[in-house]
Design a protein around this motif. Sequence first.
Motif, PDB file in Angstrom:
ATOM      1  N   ILE A  52     -38.460  44.460  -1.933  1.00  0.00           N
ATOM      2  CA  ILE A  52     -37.031  44.796  -2.010  1.00  0.00           C
ATOM      3  C   ILE A  52     -36.236  43.586  -1.544  1.00  0.00           C
ATOM      4  N   ILE A  53     -35.199  43.240  -2.301  1.00  0.00           N
ATOM      5  CA  ILE A  53     -34.223  42.273  -1.804  1.00  0.00           C
ATOM      6  C   ILE A  53     -32.888  42.995  -1.627  1.00  0.00           C
ATOM      7  N   SER A  54     -32.131  42.584  -0.638  1.00  0.00           N
ATOM      8  CA  SER A  54     -30.802  43.154  -0.412  1.00  0.00           C
ATOM      9  C   SER A  54     -29.929  42.058   0.179  1.00  0.00           C
ATOM     10  N   ILE A  55     -29.047  41.519  -0.656  1.00  0.00           N
ATOM     11  CA  ILE A  55     -28.237  40.360  -0.261  1.00  0.00           C
ATOM     12  C   ILE A  55     -26.807  40.790   0.067  1.00  0.00           C
ATOM     13  N   GLN A  56     -26.412  40.584   1.331  1.00  0.00           N
ATOM     14  CA  GLN A  56     -25.053  40.874   1.792  1.00  0.00           C
ATOM     15  C   GLN A  56     -24.620  42.305   1.457  1.00  0.00           C
ATOM     16  N   THR A  57     -25.529  43.248   1.680  1.00  0.00           N
ATOM     17  CA  THR A  57     -25.281  44.634   1.300  1.00  0.00           C
ATOM     18  C   THR A  57     -25.534  45.617   2.431  1.00  0.00           C
ATOM     19  N   LEU A  58     -26.685  45.504   3.040  1.00  0.00           N
ATOM     20  CA  LEU A  58     -27.173  46.516   3.981  1.00  0.00           C
ATOM     21  C   LEU A  58     -26.208  46.780   5.142  1.00  0.00           C
ATOM     22  N   HIS A  59     -25.414  45.793   5.525  1.00  0.00           N
ATOM     23  CA  HIS A  59     -24.532  45.923   6.693  1.00  0.00           C
ATOM     24  C   HIS A  59     -23.233  46.663   6.404  1.00  0.00           C
ATOM     25  N   HIS A  60     -23.033  47.129   5.162  1.00  0.00           N
ATOM     26  CA  HIS A  60     -21.780  47.819   4.827  1.00  0.00           C
ATOM     27  C   HIS A  60     -21.856  49.308   5.158  1.00  0.00           C
ATOM     28  N   GLY A  61     -22.205  49.612   6.401  1.00  0.00           N
ATOM     29  CA  GLY A  61     -22.281  51.004   6.830  1.00  0.00           C
ATOM     30  C   GLY A  61     -22.328  51.073   8.348  1.00  0.00           C
ATOM     31  N   ARG A  62     -22.169  52.264   8.873  1.00  0.00           N
ATOM     32  CA  ARG A  62     -22.337  52.474  10.304  1.00  0.00           C
ATOM     33  C   ARG A  62     -23.827  52.441  10.616  1.00  0.00           C
ATOM     34  N   ILE A  63     -24.176  52.218  11.881  1.00  0.00           N
ATOM     35  CA  ILE A  63     -25.574  52.009  12.235  1.00  0.00           C
ATOM     36  C   ILE A  63     -26.450  53.220  11.888  1.00  0.00           C
ATOM     37  N   PRO A  80     -12.226  45.169   7.665  1.00  0.00           N
ATOM     38  CA  PRO A  80     -11.167  44.172   7.478  1.00  0.00           C
ATOM     39  C   PRO A  80      -9.849  44.861   7.121  1.00  0.00           C
ATOM     40  N   LEU A  81      -8.746  44.282   7.569  1.00  0.00           N
ATOM     41  CA  LEU A  81      -7.412  44.816   7.262  1.00  0.00           C
ATOM     42  C   LEU A  81      -6.713  43.993   6.187  1.00  0.00           C
ATOM     43  N   SER A  82      -7.430  42.990   5.659  1.00  0.00           N
ATOM     44  CA  SER A  82      -6.860  42.140   4.619  1.00  0.00           C
ATOM     45  C   SER A  82      -7.971  41.622   3.722  1.00  0.00           C
ATOM     46  N   HIS A  83      -7.600  40.895   2.681  1.00  0.00           N
ATOM     47  CA  HIS A  83      -8.532  40.298   1.718  1.00  0.00           C
ATOM     48  C   HIS A  83      -9.213  41.368   0.847  1.00  0.00           C
ATOM     49  N   ASP A  84     -10.087  40.929  -0.047  1.00  0.00           N
ATOM     50  CA  ASP A  84     -10.680  41.826  -1.038  1.00  0.00           C
ATOM     51  C   ASP A  84     -11.515  42.945  -0.428  1.00  0.00           C
ATOM     52  N   GLU A  85     -12.127  42.687   0.728  1.00  0.00           N
ATOM     53  CA  GLU A  85     -12.995  43.704   1.329  1.00  0.00           C
ATOM     54  C   GLU A  85     -12.251  44.578   2.341  1.00  0.00           C
ATOM     55  N   LYS A  86     -10.933  44.659   2.187  1.00  0.00           N
ATOM     56  CA  LYS A  86     -10.098  45.497   3.046  1.00  0.00           C
ATOM     57  C   LYS A  86     -10.632  46.934   3.053  1.00  0.00           C
ATOM     58  N   GLY A  87     -10.871  47.452   4.243  1.00  0.00           N
ATOM     59  CA  GLY A  87     -11.299  48.840   4.378  1.00  0.00           C
ATOM     60  C   GLY A  87     -12.798  49.070   4.278  1.00  0.00           C
ATOM     61  N   LEU A  88     -13.565  48.046   3.912  1.00  0.00           N
ATOM     62  CA  LEU A  88     -15.017  48.201   3.791  1.00  0.00           C
ATOM     63  C   LEU A  88     -15.683  48.041   5.156  1.00  0.00           C
ATOM     64  N   VAL A  89     -16.552  48.966   5.484  1.00  0.00           N
ATOM     65  CA  VAL A  89     -17.235  48.930   6.776  1.00  0.00           C
ATOM     66  C   VAL A  89     -18.197  47.741   6.837  1.00  0.00           C
ATOM     67  N   HIS A  90     -18.212  47.063   7.979  1.00  0.00           N
ATOM     68  CA  HIS A  90     -19.151  45.975   8.252  1.00  0.00           C
ATOM     69  C   HIS A  90     -19.801  46.216   9.615  1.00  0.00           C
ATOM     70  N   TYR A  91     -21.092  45.964   9.697  1.00  0.00           N
ATOM     71  CA  TYR A  91     -21.804  46.047  10.972  1.00  0.00           C
ATOM     72  C   TYR A  91     -22.373  44.676  11.298  1.00  0.00           C
TER      73      TYR A  91
END
Length: 211
Positions: A103-114, A165-176
């Motif tokens: 499995i590869i997962s590039i810049q994806t897995l962290h877009h959620g709560r733990i 983030p409160l700005s830019h394209d990823e505004k509102g997307l969860v990051h961990y």
Amino acid sequence: MKQWNKIFKKSGKVFTKVQKDMPKIIKLFKKHNVKRVLDLGCGSGRHTVYLVKRGFNVYGLDIAKEGIKIAKDWFKKENLKAHFKIGDIYKKLPYKDNFFDAIISIQTLHHGRIGEIRKLIKEMERILKPKGLIFVTVSRKGSKKKIPKEKLWKIKFIAPRTFVPLSHDEKGLVHYWFNKKLLRKEFKHFKIYDIWADFEGRYYCLFGELK
């Protein structure tokens, strides 16, 4: 999902260059006789294309309908074949047990709560064959280089190490935000061969094997 659809509608493929360590990862996959690979969070297909062109049987999963549409059109134009599905990576993955060699997962897995991330890792373990390989990149705090002011995000923390983030394209997307210790803890059922920083120190890369 709506945010990613908006991003793909606005910008098309969004990402076109493959992650810089992929040539090394391909060599390792071939050394371990990997055949079937899941591109988890495949987006518009940059890594799916890369893998297929190097002889792998590739499956792509992403929540963004627009991203999958772009990927399918890309494959059609290049007369390539892959198996694409639209789906939420934080829910039960639509694959059988012991199905994938890697499995590869590039810049994806962290877009959620733990909690969501932990469920996803369990699902990755379920669908991987024994000694299946993973290559993931995840968000981390810090950068080796000073980021230009116009590229800095304003962020709002919603839980420990978790922000939107409160700005830019990823505004509102969860990051961990991960660190090496947390990666080793959360991927405890994997033999971790290496963890290293990438992309100006903004991401950690992890290569490992299911125990």
